[in-house]
Design an enzyme around this catalytic site. Structure first.
Site, short mmCIF file in Angstrom:
data_model
loop_
_atom_site.label_atom_id
_atom_site.label_comp_id
_atom_site.label_asym_id
_atom_site.label_seq_id
_atom_site.Cartn_x
_atom_site.Cartn_y
_atom_site.Cartn_z
N GLU A 99 -0.34 7.92 6.11
CA GLU A 99 -0.01 6.70 5.35
C GLU A 99 -0.53 5.46 6.08
O GLU A 99 -0.41 5.36 7.30
CB GLU A 99 1.52 6.60 5.22
N LYS A 132 1.93 3.87 -4.33
CA LYS A 132 3.34 4.24 -4.17
C LYS A 132 4.16 3.56 -5.25
O LYS A 132 4.05 2.34 -5.46
CB LYS A 132 3.83 3.83 -2.77
N CYS A 141 5.22 8.64 1.91
CA CYS A 141 6.39 8.45 2.76
C CYS A 141 7.62 9.08 2.12
O CYS A 141 7.63 10.24 1.78
CB CYS A 141 6.59 6.96 3.05
#
Length: 523
Positions: free
Chosen positions: A280, A344, A397
């Site tokens: 990430e 995301k 994440c």
């Protein structure tokens, strides 16, 4: 049952904290046979005055559950405070809120669970069923209330190894939580005797079925055929210290390290990787600020290779729109072209964005990860197309802790792709807990999981939750692995939701009729 005051509080807190030993990295699940019977016995003595009204009568039960939850969450997520010490000058003041404040809020769910259970409390097996149903419902609520934070859901504690993970395919993590509380609370029946034989036998049968299904599922998975037998994945774990990650003076060193690790020759007699995965926000700059970066990536990649990397994506606000930053996964081909991306969609409150931002900034508050001014959430989810005909479900994440986010495109993907940066949490239980939840998503979807973490734990996990290859926490390096097979699954998410509802209904039915029988006995 007869404890009161500070002694009762201490017992409840210690029982909750003890339960954390069942979680990674300890995995001592048998400790729950102590924690939950203690909670049951505390609730046996947690009835308020008969003339106090419903809320007054439930207040002692709520308080018992809240103290139990406080012990569980403080002992389980204290490491979140480490993220605030990365920039101690700016955020150390908030340490008590992370270490005690968030656990205090999460403990409210357990307080509600014990209060709900107390509504249907009885002397025997029924109270175990009531507590199990209430925990299942409140753990489910914890996945969406206030954007949701289903970290360390209690069902996770009964799955220390792949053999004991397979049942989550049938029940989901929230159904598993209800069954876990029922099984591990059963020894409390030995103290009151009523329903002890039936309850303990039921718990033993459930536990045996849990293990038995695990054996069967893993045996079935061993016959699965790879979707892409030629796909070889290289995971790059650079182990960049979080304090250096966005330091302008460190950018070239970090980028060069990523390129050098990616270009290492494969082990002897192994093919070169077809897909290279970085963690990430691995790129320590915006691509729009470093036009030569894509050329250097192209120079590093050999013909036919693909780089998948986390990065920050910038929208310049043309046309009058505001500037926006996104936490993104890029797919880059061997010519240095970006051929795919995914943003995301589920951001971390206070970490990546501020709720009620305009109001909170008036008080000088800012997101912890405000390198570029905070992130915006992506507005769509879908499969991320990778060369070789692979469809990846992108999970950035902590998106991997939400079961519904792994169900993109009805599970038609070839793999789950989880990129993360757990360097925020240092060498603590946090990364181990994060990996365990990622393993469970692989079992639920019956898809292999490819996980690249900046500081670890990077891993490739098969469709049975088994770790095929990994790098330890805090270690810099790479590993190459053949992409494991996806497997046919018996149940999809809709089936698991139905089964969860059925489990809760059965438990409530048991609790209701036990309660009714108790009332009739009194009459």
């Amino acid at each position: 049952m007869l404890s009161w005051g500070g002694k009762r509080i201490l017992i409840a807190v210690l029982a909750g904290a003890l339960a954390v030993l069942a979680l990674p990295p300890f995995n001592f699940f048998a400790v729950l046979f102590v924690s939950f019977p203690v909670l049951v016995w505390l609730l046996d003595g947690a009835s308020g005055p008969a003339d106090a009204g419903v809320l007054g009568r439930l207040r002692p039960a709520f308080a018992t559950g809240w103290w139990f939850g406080l012990g569980y969450f403080v002992a389980g997520i204290w490491w979140l405070g480490n993220a605030l010490l990365v920039d101690a000058e700016g955020f150390a003041w908030a340490l008590p809120f992370a270490v005690l404040g968030l656990p205090a809020v999460l403990a409210l769910f357990y307080g509600v669970a014990t209060a709900l259970a107390r509504l249907l409390w009885s002397d025997g097996l029924g109270r175990i069923a009531a507590l199990a149903a209430a925990f299942g419902l409140t753990e489910w609520a914890r996945s969406f209330v206030l954007t949701g934070f289903p970290w360390n859901v209690i069902g996770t504690a009964a799955m220390p190894a792949p053999l004991m993970m397979q049942s989550v395919e049938l029940t989901g993590i929230f159904g598993m939580s209800a069954l876990v509380v029922f099984v591990f609370s059963a020894p409390a029946l030995a103290g009151t005797r009523r329903g002890a034989v039936a309850g303990i036998v039921a718990a033993l049968l459930l536990f045996s079925a849990h293990v038995g299904y695990g054996w069967f599922a893993l045996w079935r998975l061993d016959a699965a055929q790879p979707v892409a037998p030629d796909a070889v994945v290289r995971i790059v774990q650079p182990a960049i210290d979080q304090s250096a990650k966005w330091d302008v003076a460190e950018r070239e060193r970090i980028f060069s390290q990523l390129l050098a690790l990616s270009a290492l020759p494969p082990p002897e007699a192994r093919p070169r990787p077809s897909h290279i995965v970085w963690p990430e926000t691995a790129l320590p700059f915006l691509l729009t600020e470093n036009p030569g970066a894509l050329s250097r990536i192209a120079d590093m990649l050999q013909v036919g290779q693909t780089l998948v990397t986390g990065a920050v994506r910038f929208e310049d606000g043309s046309g009058g729109a505001p500037e926006r930053y996104y936490n993104t996964i890029y797919v880059i081909d061997d010519e240095g072209q970006i051929i795919g991306s995914a943003d995301k969609t589920h951001l971390v409150p206070f970490g990546e964005y501020l709720p009620f931002e305009a109001w909170m900034r008036k008080f000088g508050l800012a997101p912890v990860a405000e390198t570029f001014g905070g992130f915006s959430a992506g507005d769509r989810r879908g499969l991320l197309a990778l060369p070789g005909g692979l469809g990846a479900v992108p999970l950035i994440c902590y998106e991997v802790i939400f079961p519904e986010l792994s169900e993109v495109a009805d599970g038609r993907g070839a793999l789950l792709l989880n990129v993360t940066n757990d360097a925020w949490y240092g060498i603590t239980p946090g990364p181990y807990q994060h990996l365990r939840q990622a393993q469970l998503r692989a079992v639920e979807t019956r898809l292999p999981l490819v996980r690249a973490a900046n500081n670890g734990i990077s891993a490739v996990v098969d469709a049975g939750g088994r770790i095929v290859a990994s790098l330890p926490l805090g270690e810099s390096g790479v590993f190459d692995v053949d992409l494991p097979a996806r497997a046919e699954r018996f149940w999809n998410m809709e089936n698991r939701q139905f089964n969860f509802g059925l489990i809760i209904a059965i438990l409530v039915f048991m609790a209701f009729f036990a309660r009714k029988g108790k009332r009739q006995g009194l009459d």
